[in-house]
Structures are given as C-alpha cells and as structure tokens.
Design a protein around this motif. Structure first.
Motif, PDB file in Angstrom:
ATOM      1  N   HIS A 283       0.792  -1.220   0.104  1.00 34.01           N
ATOM      2  CA  HIS A 283       0.061   0.191   0.048  1.00 34.01           C
ATOM      3  C   HIS A 283       0.939   1.546   0.282  1.00 34.01           C
ATOM      4  O   HIS A 283       0.115   2.404   0.041  1.00 34.01           O
ATOM      5  N   ASP A 284       2.174   0.996   0.060  1.00 35.85           N
ATOM      6  CA  ASP A 284       3.040   2.263   0.146  1.00 35.85           C
ATOM      7  C   ASP A 284       4.380   1.731  -0.199  1.00 35.85           C
ATOM      8  O   ASP A 284       4.829   0.715  -0.180  1.00 35.85           O
ATOM      9  N   ILE A 285       5.090   2.840  -0.618  1.00 37.06           N
ATOM     10  CA  ILE A 285       6.582   2.459  -0.916  1.00 37.06           C
ATOM     11  C   ILE A 285       7.644   2.861   0.365  1.00 37.06           C
ATOM     12  O   ILE A 285       7.149   3.767   1.317  1.00 37.06           O
ATOM     13  N   PHE A 289      12.491   5.713  -1.724  1.00 35.42           N
ATOM     14  CA  PHE A 289      11.824   6.141  -2.878  1.00 35.42           C
ATOM     15  C   PHE A 289      10.926   7.487  -2.443  1.00 35.42           C
ATOM     16  O   PHE A 289      10.909   8.177  -3.358  1.00 35.42           O
ATOM     17  N   LYS A 290      10.690   7.582  -1.396  1.00 38.97           N
ATOM     18  CA  LYS A 290      10.029   8.844  -0.908  1.00 38.97           C
ATOM     19  C   LYS A 290      11.050  10.037  -0.767  1.00 38.97           C
ATOM     20  O   LYS A 290      10.701  11.148  -1.290  1.00 38.97           O
ATOM     21  N   GLU A 291      12.206   9.811  -0.485  1.00 41.14           N
ATOM     22  CA  GLU A 291      13.254  10.631  -0.697  1.00 41.14           C
ATOM     23  C   GLU A 291      13.676  11.035  -2.103  1.00 41.14           C
ATOM     24  O   GLU A 291      13.793  12.295  -2.362  1.00 41.14           O
ATOM     25  N   PHE A 303      12.516  11.151 -11.715  1.00 43.61           N
ATOM     26  CA  PHE A 303      12.482   9.879 -10.698  1.00 43.61           C
ATOM     27  C   PHE A 303      12.487   8.792 -11.583  1.00 43.61           C
ATOM     28  O   PHE A 303      13.433   7.517 -11.024  1.00 43.61           O
ATOM     29  N   SER A 304      12.060   8.410 -12.527  1.00 43.41           N
ATOM     30  CA  SER A 304      12.087   7.289 -13.432  1.00 43.41           C
ATOM     31  C   SER A 304      13.503   7.191 -14.057  1.00 43.41           C
ATOM     32  O   SER A 304      14.192   6.238 -14.211  1.00 43.41           O
ATOM     33  N   ALA A 305      14.289   8.027 -14.339  1.00 45.35           N
ATOM     34  CA  ALA A 305      15.621   8.133 -14.672  1.00 45.35           C
ATOM     35  C   ALA A 305      16.708   7.868 -13.884  1.00 45.35           C
ATOM     36  O   ALA A 305      17.450   7.066 -13.937  1.00 45.35           O
ATOM     37  N   ILE A 306      16.388   8.304 -12.491  1.00 43.89           N
ATOM     38  CA  ILE A 306      17.294   7.670 -11.453  1.00 43.89           C
ATOM     39  C   ILE A 306      17.040   6.264 -11.039  1.00 43.89           C
ATOM     40  O   ILE A 306      17.813   5.491 -11.039  1.00 43.89           O
ATOM     41  N   VAL A 307      15.696   5.775 -10.952  1.00 42.21           N
ATOM     42  CA  VAL A 307      15.530   4.430 -10.810  1.00 42.21           C
ATOM     43  C   VAL A 307      15.915   3.571 -11.822  1.00 42.21           C
ATOM     44  O   VAL A 307      16.390   2.460 -11.481  1.00 42.21           O
ATOM     45  N   ALA A 308      16.056   3.859 -13.038  1.00 39.50           N
ATOM     46  CA  ALA A 308      16.345   3.077 -14.136  1.00 39.50           C
ATOM     47  C   ALA A 308      17.809   3.117 -14.251  1.00 39.50           C
ATOM     48  O   ALA A 308      18.673   2.083 -14.473  1.00 39.50           O
ATOM     49  N   HIS A 309      18.433   3.973 -13.938  1.00 46.54           N
ATOM     50  CA  HIS A 309      19.966   4.371 -13.863  1.00 46.54           C
ATOM     51  C   HIS A 309      20.551   3.477 -12.822  1.00 46.54           C
ATOM     52  O   HIS A 309      21.542   2.767 -13.070  1.00 46.54           O
ATOM     53  N   CYS A 310      20.059   3.196 -11.536  1.00 48.20           N
ATOM     54  CA  CYS A 310      20.552   2.456 -10.660  1.00 48.20           C
ATOM     55  C   CYS A 310      20.060   1.093 -10.723  1.00 48.20           C
ATOM     56  O   CYS A 310      20.600   0.037  -9.758  1.00 48.20           O
ATOM     57  N   LEU A 311      19.476   0.770 -11.635  1.00 45.83           N
ATOM     58  CA  LEU A 311      18.954  -0.808 -11.641  1.00 45.83           C
ATOM     59  C   LEU A 311      20.216  -1.716 -12.058  1.00 45.83           C
ATOM     60  O   LEU A 311      20.941  -1.497 -13.151  1.00 45.83           O
ATOM     61  N   ALA A 312      20.453  -2.832 -11.138  1.00 48.90           N
ATOM     62  CA  ALA A 312      21.477  -3.886 -11.568  1.00 48.90           C
ATOM     63  C   ALA A 312      22.762  -3.289 -11.741  1.00 48.90           C
ATOM     64  O   ALA A 312      23.466  -3.667 -12.786  1.00 48.90           O
ATOM     65  N   LEU A 530      26.042   6.505  -6.231  1.00 46.95           N
ATOM     66  CA  LEU A 530      24.770   6.064  -6.657  1.00 46.95           C
ATOM     67  C   LEU A 530      23.819   5.842  -5.275  1.00 46.95           C
ATOM     68  O   LEU A 530      24.408   5.688  -4.336  1.00 46.95           O
ATOM     69  N   VAL A 531      22.514   6.056  -5.674  1.00 46.22           N
ATOM     70  CA  VAL A 531      21.412   5.549  -4.493  1.00 46.22           C
ATOM     71  C   VAL A 531      21.644   4.191  -4.236  1.00 46.22           C
ATOM     72  O   VAL A 531      21.800   3.304  -5.071  1.00 46.22           O
TER      73      VAL A 531
END
Length: 677
Positions: A283-285, A289-291, A303-312, A530-531
């Motif tokens: 129901h929440d993150i 991710f809130k930060e 936000f989507s760019a940072i999340v994709a950049h840090c993937l794997a 990186l995050v």
C-alpha cells in the motif's frame, strides 16, 4: 439413537438459520418438471460454514470437519425428511435417492487444516477437508463419469426387484469401477443385483495438476537444483469443471483420498470448492523512494531516470544500456499479476553484446511476481499427453508462456530458434492465445477438438545484431540490425530497442573493469555516488507501481492521437509503409507504464513524451526515420548529477516541442486540438 436424533435436530436448526431450507426449496423446483421424471438421483449442494455449525452444535461441527461422510449422511436424512414433509418433489421415494454435496465455505485457520504442497508426505491421512494453495500446471478435457445409478434385485419375487432401494452414488476417491461394480447382492434375498441402465445419471469430470507456486523458481533466474516439486492430481466434478485455468494460482478446499487402480494406488484430492488467489500489493513505498521523489524536484522525468540508472548496478556498470534498463522497468510495472488483467508490454532487444543484455534481463526477471525463463529443451506454449487416470483422455500441460501468466516470459536469444518456433511466437504475439489441437482418435474421442488458452504474460527476447542470416528480407527490419528475425515477427513485438553504445570497446572495457572490481573488492559499494537500492527495494517498487490505477489525461490523449495520425500520414509518403493499429496501443501502454513508474495516478503529457520517444525509436527500426527529430541520448542521463539531470530535462522539453510541431505539421486537423507553442 438419541444422539443421532439430537444431531439431526441440530442439522435442521442450522439449515433453518443459514437459509439452507429456502435454498433446498428453490433447488427442488426444477425436478418437478415433467421432463425430469426419469431422474433417479436428486443432487443438492449445501453451503456449510463450520463456524456457524459449531455455534449450533459442537458435536455436529466435529462431524462436519473431521467425518464428512457421516455428516453428509446426517444432512441427507434431514433433507429427505424436509422434501417429503413439504412435498417438494413428488417423484422421490427413498432416502438413498437424495445425493447431498456439502460445500465448505472455509476451514479453521490452523495448520491441521492446511496442506503445504511443498512439504507434505503422501502417506495415509483421514478423509477430511483440507485447504491448499497451488498453481495449475496441467488440465484435461471435460469427460463423463457415473454420478449415480439404480440397481434392482434379479429375483423377480423379491420386494427389491422394483422401487428405489439400491442407489449407488459417487463417493470421494471412488473410481468408475468402484461405483459400478457387478458383484452387489440384495440385502433381502442375497441375489445378484443388476443395473437399470435407463436410470444411470452421468456427470462431468475434469482433472487438474496442482503444484506449489515456488516450483516456478526452478524455471526462473535462481535455479534450485537440489529441490524437487511434485504435483498432485485434483478431481473437479460437475459445477466445478472449467473453473480453473492453466497458469493461475488457486485456493482449493478438498478431500484427499487414495484411488485404487489395480495394481497401483494413487493419491489425489476431490475438490470441494475453488477460489482464485488474488495477489496482495503493498500500500506504500519505502522511505528510500520517498526521498528520491522529493529529490526529483517536481520534474516529471527525473524519478524514473534515477531508478532506471541504478537498476542492476552489480550486474553491469551504470551508463551502459540505460534505455534497456528503463524499458525493462516499464514492462515490469505494466504487466499485472491479475488473471483478468490483460495489460502487457512485449520487448525485443537488438544488441551486439548479448551477454550483458541477457544478464540484465535475467536480473530484471527476478523482480517480477512471476518470471519464467524459457529453456530450449522445454515446451514454450503447451503440450499433450495421455491422462493416467480414468479413460486416458488428453491432458494439456502448460509451457513456459502459460506458466508465466501475469508475469514475464523470457525467451532469450532468438538467433538460435528454428523457423517453426519463430512462427509460433509470431502467431501467439498477434493473437495473444495458444491453440492446442487434440486428435480425437488418439485420445479416445470420435471427433477432433481444438482448444484455445489466453496468454497473459509479457515476452522478453533479444537478437544478436551481428548474427548473419541466410534469409533475405525486403524490409529494413530484416537488415543486419535485426539478424534472423523476420519483419513480421519483429513487428509483433510491442517495443523494439536497439542497444548501441558510443563504442563497443568502451562497453567491453567498462564491463571488464566492473567485473575486476567486484572480484577484488567483494561486498564493497562500487559506485558510492549512486543511490543504494537493493533487489528487495526494486521488488517492492515494481509491486507498488503495478497496483496503481492510472487515468489518461486529455492532454496526453491528444498528443498520442496526434502523433499517431501524423506518423500514419508522413511515413507512407516517404517509404510506402504504414504504421499498424497496434502502435496506438503501444503508445498508451508506454505512457501508462511511465506514469506508474513515476508513481503517479494520472498519465500526463510528459509521460506521452517518453512513450513517443521510445515508440519512434522502435518504429524507426521498421520504417526508417521520419520527420520527427529525436535528440541523442535523451532517455537516460549519463550521470546522476544535477547538471546531467538538468541537461536531460532540457533535451526532453525540446523534444516535447518537436512533437507538437510534428503533429501540427503532418496531422490532419491537428490545429483543432493542438496549440502551437
């Protein structure tokens, strides 16, 4: 006798309080139809709530939970008495003509009433109801079985040579031969009984193989060779037939039984009730991710760019294949795990470095609620075999695509697939269904049959762009960039991504340095800037984003419609090829996916910009470039610094204006709904 009278009285009280008597009255009305005069067995289903039964009578509740056959006899006696007293059915004569099926609404939430399909031993156990959860991996066609039959005494002078005194009905775990034996004798004169064939009652039967859902981990990324999972056979009868679908997860209440088929004994379960299992979404993150959302500074793209950049980042260094990382996340969040949800986003990747791309895909597959990696030795869609129970009818086994329902099916490198497999993939991608042909003569039927099963997963595949193919295609899609993939197959995939780095030497060097650092400094963060996002964090993010319900805003809808119209108009003028109608669905799906990944509930115009960018890159591989100017490296930033993110925002803003100009110039009537800026 006093105890039996007390129990029957409790049954009557329960039926009266629960509305069972009223339901019995309604169920009796069809049997008074003149066309139903030949009925010898009257079947009634009664819903039983164990909690309510225990409140009425604890002893009766014990019978219902632990001695279902004796409890059925009690309900049968009370129901027959009610039918005769109220004159509900005129053609009923004896109590044995009443066939009562108790349907448990639920079972107590204790371990004794739960069967874990991953750990249970197939030993002797009492025939009482138990609760289990499992995945349907195989299913048979619906066949007939004997629900009930009338027997009469062969001695004409016996009083039991007529009437309805000897009635046989199916019991849990009984085979056809057990129900219809030929060695019955009369209770009065001990003469052999013979069946009155005209009063035989037939019902529907279907078999399902159920297995623990963790068995899919063997087919996923992390193969556990030391573990073995074995399925159980589930019998569905009458109204339960066709209530289960291949590849779906179900919660089943059933009665286990040993089925005697000489010379072997098999362990099976007679299903009593079936309910699909609904996935529970967070129901929440979490706070990380809130930060990130707060740090995005109100930008709809950061936000989507940072999340994709840090993937794997432990699989491949950041900066490599950023477009692929983003599209993998978009496909994950757009593919729901619900059985009734048919949203999907198929992905085909063209690359010269299949090793890194496949590793990224395998890692991303682990983030899905259900990820299946297709192996070359396994079946991709469905296969047939003879059922070992009953009459040997056809059993349909789920392949990788059906097992991945509600998730991702990773096909791997298509360069090694034969033409017939590629044709099958193309057919399934276009129809979103698997057709299974069942030859009648081979499986004991008079006529052939063809069944169709919906495909509810997204497909990931890659192709080696350096692979040389002997096939020659006229279209651009068959050029060396797509290797052996035909134009038709490439067009069947929703999104095509061309993975190209600035130089291949740079990509190889970056990956080599990445691997050496991991080997020399295990457990050390390789990229402190990186995050720090773990695999579990990404799983929670994907699950939460999947659960979001998004609405398409008028502005996004106008941009998508305008771009589609403009592309349909400009491309035939240049190349004589037109965009397919599926492109509009792809645009909407991409915009919704980016909106979900950005954790919003409304698809904005900025989400449509990303959808147009990815779609234009994909369509360019099919029909070459259009008049729309695409900025270089606009999907993901080269770094996560403020300057890198700011440059990306400016590039996307400029591309936004280019889209509006493109629509205004080439879309007929665009000036009616697009404002020139």
């Amino acid at each position: 006798m006093a105890d039996m009278f007390h129990l029957k009285r409790s049954v009557l009280i329960y039926l009266d309080r629960s509305g069972g008597l009223q339901k019995l009255t309604e169920d009796c009305k069809p049997f008074n139809d003149p066309q139903q005069n030949a009925v010898v067995v009257f079947r009634f289903c009664i819903d039983v709530n164990p909690s309510d039964v225990i409140e009425v009578d604890s002893e009766l509740g014990d019978y219902v939970l632990h001695h279902p056959l004796q409890a059925t006899t009690l309900f049968q006696s009370v129901c027959f008495l009610a039918i005769k007293t109220l004159s509900l059915i005129e053609s009923i004569h004896t109590e044995c003509q009443v066939n009562i099926i108790l349907k448990w609404t639920h079972l107590p939430p204790f371990s004794d009433y739960t069967l874990d399909l991953a750990t249970f031993p197939r030993t002797y156990c009492c025939m009482r109801p138990i609760l289990m959860e499992g995945l349907a991996i195989a299913i048979t066609r619906v066949t007939k079985y004997t629900r009930g039959a009338r027997f009469v005494c062969s001695n004409d002078g016996c009083t039991f040579s007529s009437g309805f005194h000897h009635i046989r009905v199916h019991a849990p775990g009984a085979t056809e031969s057990a129900t219809m034996r030929n060695d019955f004798t009369c209770m009065t004169c001990s003469s052999p009984l013979k069946e009155d064939i005209q009063f035989r009652v037939l019902g529907d039967k279907q078999l399902v193989e159920l297995i623990h859902v963790n068995a899919l981990k063997v087919l996923g990324v992390h193969q556990q060779s030391s573990l073995r999972y074995q399925s159980i056979t589930l019998f569905l009868r009458d109204e339960l037939c066709n209530t289960m679908s291949i590849g779906q997860l179900y919660r089943v209440i059933g009665i286990p039984a040993h089925v005697h088929q000489w010379p072997s004994i098999t362990w099976s379960v007679e299903a009593n009730s079936v309910q699909p299992v609904e996935l529970q979404y967070p129901h929440d993150i979490n706070a990380k991710f809130k930060e990130l959302l707060k740090a995005a500074g109100g930008s709809p793209w950061r936000f989507s760019a940072i999340v994709a950049h840090c993937l794997a980042v432990h699989v491949a260094p950041p900066g490599l294949f950023n477009t692929l990382r983003l599209t993998l996340l978009l496909s994950l969040v757009q593919t729901r795990g619900d059985a009734n949800n048919r949203s999907h986003l198929d992905l085909l990747v063209s690359t010269g470095d299949t090793v890194i791309v496949e590793r990224l895909m395998r890692y991303s597959l682990s983030l899905s609620c259900r990820g299946v990696r297709h192996e070359g030795s396994g079946e991709m869609f469905a296969s047939l075999s003879h059922d070992e129970h009953g009459v040997g009818t056809a059993k349909i086994h789920a392949g990788s695509a059906l097992l991945a329902s509600g998730g991702i099916c990773m096909l791997g490198d298509l360069s090694g697939f034969k033409k017939d497999k590629l044709d099958s993939i193309e057919s399934v991608l276009e129809s979103r269904a698997v057709s299974v042909f069942i030859p009648g003569k081979k499986y004991g039927e008079d006529v052939d049959q063809q069944l169709s099963f919906p495909v509810l997963c997204s497909f990931w595949a890659l192709v080696d762009s350096t692979h040389s193919s002997r096939r020659a295609y006229d279209a651009v899609l068959g050029a060396p960039e797509m290797g052996p993939v035909s134009p038709q197959l490439g067009a069947s995939f929703g999104l095509i991504v061309k993975c190209k780095e600035h130089t291949r030497e740079h990509a190889v060097l970056s990956q080599a340095v990445h691997i050496l650092q991991q080997a020399m400094q295990p457990g050390i963060r390789l990229y402190p800037s990186l995050v720090d996002l773990s695999t579990q964090d990404y799983k929670e993010l994907v699950a939460y984003a999947q659960s979001l319900q998004v609405d398409l805003s008028p502005a996004a809808q106008k941009m998508i419609r305008g771009y589609y119209k403009a592309s349909c108009r400009v491309r035939p003028q240049i190349h004589g090829s037109k965009m397919s109608a599926a492109s509009i669905k792809l645009l909407i799906s991409l915009a919704e996916a980016h909106c979900k990944l950005s954790l919003r509930n409304e698809v904005r115009e900025e989400d449509a910009v990303i959808a147009v960018l990815l779609c234009e890159n994909s369509v360019t591989l099919k029909h070459e470039a259009s008049a729309l100017v695409i900025p270089p490296d606009a999907v993901s930033p080269g770094d996560l610094g403020e300057s890198g993110l700011l440059r990306r925002d400016k590039a996307l803003d400029e591309f936004h204006q280019n889209i509006l100009r493109f629509i205004y110039t080439y879309a007929p009537g665009a000036d009616a709904y697009i404002t020139e800026e």
